[in-house]
Write an enzyme that holds these catalytic residues in place. Structure first.
Site, PDB file in Angstrom:
ATOM      1  N   LYS A  73      71.226  39.103  37.523  1.00  0.00           N
ATOM      2  CA  LYS A  73      72.984  39.660  38.318  1.00  0.00           C
ATOM      3  C   LYS A  73      73.786  38.521  38.885  1.00  0.00           C
ATOM      4  O   LYS A  73      73.005  38.265  39.527  1.00  0.00           O
ATOM      5  CB  LYS A  73      72.366  41.362  39.233  1.00  0.00           C
ATOM      6  CG  LYS A  73      73.633  41.914  38.666  1.00  0.00           C
ATOM      7  CD  LYS A  73      73.580  42.278  37.165  1.00  0.00           C
ATOM      8  CE  LYS A  73      74.888  43.576  37.039  1.00  0.00           C
ATOM      9  NZ  LYS A  73      74.999  44.394  35.859  1.00  0.00           N
TER      10      LYS A  73
HETATM   11  N1  GLU Z   1      76.704  43.922  32.722  1.00  0.00           N
HETATM   12  C1  GLU Z   1      76.092  44.938  31.807  1.00  0.00           C
HETATM   13  C2  GLU Z   1      74.913  45.955  31.702  1.00  0.00           C
HETATM   14  O1  GLU Z   1      74.387  46.307  33.146  1.00  0.00           O
HETATM   15  C3  GLU Z   1      76.090  43.892  30.749  1.00  0.00           C
HETATM   16  C4  GLU Z   1      74.990  43.485  30.588  1.00  0.00           C
HETATM   17  C5  GLU Z   1      74.553  41.670  29.973  1.00  0.00           C
HETATM   18  O2  GLU Z   1      75.334  41.820  28.869  1.00  0.00           O
HETATM   19  O3  GLU Z   1      73.908  41.178  29.788  1.00  0.00           O
HETATM   20  O4  GLU Z   1      73.772  46.142  31.496  1.00  0.00           O
END
Ligand code: GLU
Length: 425
Positions: free
Chosen positions: A115
């Site tokens: 993240k």
């Molecule tokens: N931000 C989204 C989540 O928290 C999608 C993450 C992604 O598609 O890699 O799952």
């Protein structure tokens, strides 16, 4: 063996990382011999903190703090979104990266967890400033990201345009166009059909499955949604089209209520025109705190972490909580809701539709062969339904909540991979 954690991983620290660690502690007794490896989930693999100097439109240079955390790569490359928010902290990004590891394993997409975030209020930046911030941040991440290393995606306050700038910046630095370095891109740049609505659609699909188990008919069911961004908006449309009544919606601008159900298509048009949700004329505006008192069959927190706490968990009158956001419920609130007989479909399952279609996008980019929307939605629905069934069955067998069941299945997959790979050297 002692496991003293470095100070920045302090388990007692309040905040999202502390919540994540409590969730890992809760699942550990169910992991049998694999619990030997559980410490790996309590420490991110690597953390990068970057300074992002940006030349503002007034000629001054402003510095922003950015992060990218690789939580775990046992099952595949890092994967997870990038958040732009004025309150982003390292603890938050670490927790979000941990939840990505669990989420990807829970639905079986072949990724680890990662993240990123930048501590910035993007609403205060011009388009040019936002582009320069995004490009400099991407350049600072250059050593970490890559189509087979770590693949960012949108999250709170980031979108297709920001993904396009990230893809372009990475590609220029690499000297080749690498569409697979990020997902959630525009369709014209290797994006996937269905990606924009995928998270909200997935929330709906598991909501339907949970409602069937609880004997709740969808037609006429009352739904309250917190957050009307990418997730809440798409989930609202799905529930509305299925005949449910969205009786309350809340976002940063305020809270709307209509006992007969809000006019969701009109509300979507309104918000798409850039108007504040709470200023919509055809609904009653209620105090923000009253949102938690609205009686519903479904409550869908789709905004930020730690919204359902000991302060409001006793008041919530709903049957099913569908966690569209990451980490919206604290462990203490989780216990209160569970004791009160409320089912919680946890974030690591409920909002996994986004990363699932991100996975489809990445596969399509690698093969340069693109699927139809029906193929994408059909595959998404199947993965979500199967993951729900598997987790629900585990919850029944082990007599645990859906969250603990999701963590059991995910941790087993991650820690088996960890064990098979072995330690180097
Ligand atoms: N931000 C989204 C989540 O928290 C999608 C993450 C992604 O598609 O890699 O799952």
């Amino acid at each position: 063996m002692t496991h003293a954690l470095p100070s920045y991983l302090n388990a007692d620290a309040p905040g999202p990382w502390g919540v994540y660690l409590q969730q890992i502690d809760r699942v550990t007794p169910y992991l049998g011999e694999l619990a030997y490896w559980v410490e790996t989930l309590k420490r991110p693999k690597r953390i990068l903190i970057v300074d992002i100097p940006v030349r503002m439109d007034n000629g001054q240079v402003q510095h922003f703090e950015g992060y990218r955390v690789h939580h775990n790569t046992s099952r595949g490359p890092g994967k997870g979104g990038i958040r732009f928010h004025q309150d982003v902290t390292l603890s938050e990004v670490m927790a979000l990266s941990g939840w990505m590891t669990i989420k990807n394993a829970a639905v079986g997409v072949p990724y680890g967890g990662a993240k990123g975030g930048v501590r910035v209020d993007p609403r205060l930046l011009s388009r040019g400033e936002l582009e320069r911030l995004t490009r400099r941040y991407t350049s600072e991440l250059n050593a970490l990201i890559g189509p087979d290393k770590d693949i960012p995606a949108p999250d709170v306050n980031t979108n297709e345009q920001i993904m396009a700038w990230m893809m372009d910046t990475y590609s220029i630095n690499q000297g080749r166009t690498a569409t697979g370095v990020v997902t959630g891109k525009p369709l014209s740049l290797g994006g996937s059909l269905g990606r924009r609505d995928a998270t909200g659609r997935g929330v709906f699909v598991v909501g339907v499955a949970a409602a069937a188990d609880a004997g709740i008919p969808l037609a006429g069911a009352r739904v309250a949604i917190q957050g009307f961004g990418n997730v809440g908006n798409a989930a609202a449309r799905c529930f509305h089209e299925a005949g449910a009544h969205i009786v309350a919606v809340q976002d940063v601008t305020g809270t709307l209520f209509n006992a007969k159900g809000l006019d969701i298509p009109a509300l979507c048009t309104w918000v798409n025109q850039g108007k504040p949700l709470a200023a919509h004329p055809e609904a009653e505006r209620i105090p923000n705190d009253a949102f938690w008192d609205v009686e519903t069959e479904f409550l869908v927190p789709s905004a930020l972490e730690q919204q359902i706490t000991t302060a409001n968990a006793h008041r919530i009158r709903t049957r099913i909580v569908l966690e569209g956001a990451n980490g919206p419920t604290t462990p203490e609130a989780d216990d209160i809701l569970t004791q009160r007989g409320i089912t919680i479909v946890p974030d690591v399952l409920a909002n996994a539709g986004g990363v699932t279609v991100s996975y489809f996008e990445w596969v399509q980019d690698f093969s340069s062969f693109f699927w139809t929307e029906d193929e994408i939605n059909g595959r998404l629905d199947r993965i979500m339904q199967e993951a729900y069934t598997h987790i629900r069955d585990t919850a029944r067998e082990q007599k645990v909540t859906l969250r603990t069941a999701a963590f059991i299945l995910a941790c087993e997959r991650i820690l088996k991979a960890r064990e098979m790979r072995g330690l180097y050297p």
